[in-house]
Design a protein around this motif. Structure first.
Motif, PDB file in Angstrom:
ATOM      1  N   TRP A 108      -1.486   8.986  -2.879  1.00 35.27           N
ATOM      2  CA  TRP A 108      -2.622   9.830  -3.252  1.00 35.27           C
ATOM      3  C   TRP A 108      -3.943   9.171  -2.876  1.00 35.27           C
ATOM      4  CZ3 TRP A 108       0.169  13.635  -3.203  1.00 35.27           C
ATOM      5  CH2 TRP A 108       1.377  13.708  -3.896  1.00 35.27           C
ATOM      6  N   LYS A 109      -4.005   7.861  -2.933  1.00 30.74           N
ATOM      7  CA  LYS A 109      -5.198   7.150  -2.462  1.00 30.74           C
ATOM      8  C   LYS A 109      -5.366   7.344  -0.961  1.00 30.74           C
ATOM      9  CE  LYS A 109      -4.966   3.561  -6.046  1.00 30.74           C
ATOM     10  NZ  LYS A 109      -4.705   2.134  -6.328  1.00 30.74           N
ATOM     11  N   THR A 110      -4.246   7.355  -0.244  1.00 33.40           N
ATOM     12  CA  THR A 110      -4.290   7.573   1.203  1.00 33.40           C
ATOM     13  C   THR A 110      -4.770   8.979   1.524  1.00 33.40           C
ATOM     14  OG1 THR A 110      -2.476   6.010   1.557  1.00 33.40           O
ATOM     15  CG2 THR A 110      -2.905   7.600   3.316  1.00 33.40           C
ATOM     16  N   VAL A 111      -4.269   9.970   0.788  1.00 32.17           N
ATOM     17  CA  VAL A 111      -4.699  11.359   0.984  1.00 32.17           C
ATOM     18  C   VAL A 111      -6.198  11.490   0.714  1.00 32.17           C
ATOM     19  CG1 VAL A 111      -4.500  13.709   0.095  1.00 32.17           C
ATOM     20  CG2 VAL A 111      -2.440  12.341   0.472  1.00 32.17           C
ATOM     21  N   ALA A 112      -6.665  10.886  -0.372  1.00 28.74           N
ATOM     22  CA  ALA A 112      -8.082  10.961  -0.729  1.00 28.74           C
ATOM     23  C   ALA A 112      -8.961  10.333   0.343  1.00 28.74           C
ATOM     24  CB  ALA A 112      -8.312  10.288  -2.079  1.00 28.74           C
ATOM     25  N   THR A 113      -8.538   9.172   0.839  1.00 27.38           N
ATOM     26  CA  THR A 113      -9.312   8.489   1.883  1.00 27.38           C
ATOM     27  C   THR A 113      -9.376   9.324   3.148  1.00 27.38           C
ATOM     28  OG1 THR A 113      -8.692   6.313   1.013  1.00 27.38           O
ATOM     29  CG2 THR A 113      -9.453   6.402   3.295  1.00 27.38           C
ATOM     30  N   ALA A 114      -8.239   9.886   3.537  1.00 25.33           N
ATOM     31  CA  ALA A 114      -8.180  10.673   4.774  1.00 25.33           C
ATOM     32  C   ALA A 114      -9.054  11.923   4.692  1.00 25.33           C
ATOM     33  CB  ALA A 114      -6.738  11.063   5.067  1.00 25.33           C
TER      34      ALA A 114
END
Length: 438
Positions: free
Chosen positions: A150-156
């Motif tokens: 979810w951190k990766t999704v938010a960053t992207a």
């Protein structure tokens, strides 16, 4: 500069820009690669496809979209145009895929087309929160990454919070079932046509699909009017009536306590609290009557339970207008009968033939706008819409007569298509003028 570096655009006043955008996009004229561009003198430019430019009749366009508006064409350098949200979403989809793939390949998991298909293709964004569908990230492999996914999704996607919506509850309040995946605060901020909305995504819905109706309300002149919004929610229609249509007073009825909290907050944020009275609870229990110049019944699939209340609310001596929302089913083998912006004789005859099959009220108290076909409604009218509208008008007439114990007439002014709710089901709005006969 070469011609291919220039993009044709339709120019109109900013108050009508979204109405033009909706029509142009629906009919395949809008160049969706670019956003609308602000010009001087409160004008906006709507990029259109050069391949369709020869088919664009400006006078016809103006008559269909907003007869009170003006429009023209111009050429704009493509370098000065900003990429549209749709173009940006495609870019973000690629970016999301790249970021997630890097995360996956940093472990022993093998990247696959199945995982690509499990990623969201669309999402809703409210401020710094992304709302994704339940059908995404279903593969059990994602659990291996914990909160990192979810951190990766938010960053992207350039946000700070991620949530997933699964369904709408059956609690009577249409409460969304939302799980916050990243972040702690579920309150979000959403700006829509100059109106600021704040709400808790885990407790309230934002009906973005109703944008065409909110835009239409913006064009109303409600100066001096008292409006009753029977299903106010967080203020989807209440706020446009107050902020843009300049209603003198709005009575906002809402029975969801979480929505009422957001409504109060939104009235304050938009500085119109002093012009709105909130009525909490079931609107069928309202003791108020004889106050409204206009009643908004924005509930689907049907607002019929609110019709008796709406009739009591209209002014008994002068009447008013009801804006009645409804989901209407159209048979798949029956195409749209009437192209309203052309209104051919053949189509008109076919429509009226269908209309005449509806049983009128005994006193012939329901009439259609004389120029309904050519000037009132926009888009395409289906026979099922007309049948439902006449039936609704007849029922409303009877309710008014029973409530006020005197004759009334109803006048079908307009039928507005809001959106396709499901295959062969259309969300429409009937503008019904109601006046005492004597």
């Amino acid at each position: 500069m070469e011609d291919q570096d220039m993009v044709p655009a339709v120019v109109t006043h900013k108050n009508f820009a979204q109405l033009y955008r909706t029509h142009l996009e629906k009919n395949g004229f809008l160049d969706t690669r670019f956003r609308l561009q602000n010009l001087t003198d409160n004008k906006m430019a709507l990029p259109v496809l050069i391949s369709r430019l020869a088919e664009l009749n400006l006078q016809h366009l103006q008559d269909v979209v907003a007869p009170e508006s003006t429009c023209s064409t111009t050429l704009i350098k493509s370098q000065t145009l900003v990429p549209s949200k749709k173009s940006c979403v495609k870019s973000l989809q690629r970016r999301l895929q790249e970021h997630v793939r890097l995360l996956v390949e940093s472990t022993e998991v093998i990247w696959s087309e199945e995982l690509v298909r499990d990623l969201p293709q669309t999402w809703k964004q409210h401020g710094d929160l992304i709302l994704i569908a339940e059908s995404t990230f279903q593969d059990p492999i994602w659990k291996k990454f914990g909160s990192d996914i979810w951190k990766t999704v938010a960053t992207a996607l350039g946000v700070k919070r991620v949530a997933k919506i699964s369904r709408i509850s059956t609690d009577g309040f249409r409460t969304p079932v939302v799980t916050l995946l990243l972040g702690e605060d579920s309150w979000v901020n959403h700006v829509d046509n100059g109106i600021r909305y704040e709400f808790d995504v885990t407790k309230c819905m934002f009906s973005s699909g109703n944008i065409t109706e909110k835009l239409r309300i913006m064009t109303f002149d409600c100066t001096g009017e008292t409006v009753v919004d029977l299903y106010a929610g967080i203020g989807y229609f209440t706020l446009p009536y107050l902020v843009h249509s300049k209603a003198t007073l709005v009575h906002a009825c809402e029975w969801n306590p979480d929505a009422v909290i957001a409504l109060r907050r939104n009235l304050h944020l938009n500085r119109v609290s002093h012009k709105c009275v909130i009525h909490e609870g079931d609107n069928r229990q309202l003791s108020m009557c004889d106050v409204a110049d206009r009643v908004n019944l924005g509930l689907i699939p049907s607002s019929e339970e609110g019709w008796p209340t709406a009739c009591r609310l209209l002014r008994q001596n002068s009447g008013g207008i009801l804006h009645i929302h409804q989901n209407v089913t159209s048979l798949p083998h029956k195409p749209a009968l009437l192209q309203q912006d052309t209104c051919s004789q053949e189509a008109s005859e076919e429509y009226h033939e269908c209309k005449n099959k509806v049983i009128p009220s005994e006193n012939n108290d329901t009439v259609f706008e004389e120029n309904f076909c050519s000037s009132s409604a926009k888009g395409r009218i289906k026979s099922e819409w007309g049948k439902w509208a006449e039936t609704a008008a007849s029922q409303i007439t009877k309710l008014l007569m029973e409530n006020w114990e005197k004759p009334w007439k109803t006048h079908i002014r307009h039928i507005q298509h809001v959106k396709s709710y499901a295959p062969h089901i259309d969300h429409i709005v009937l503008d019904l003028e109601c006046r005492p006969s004597c």
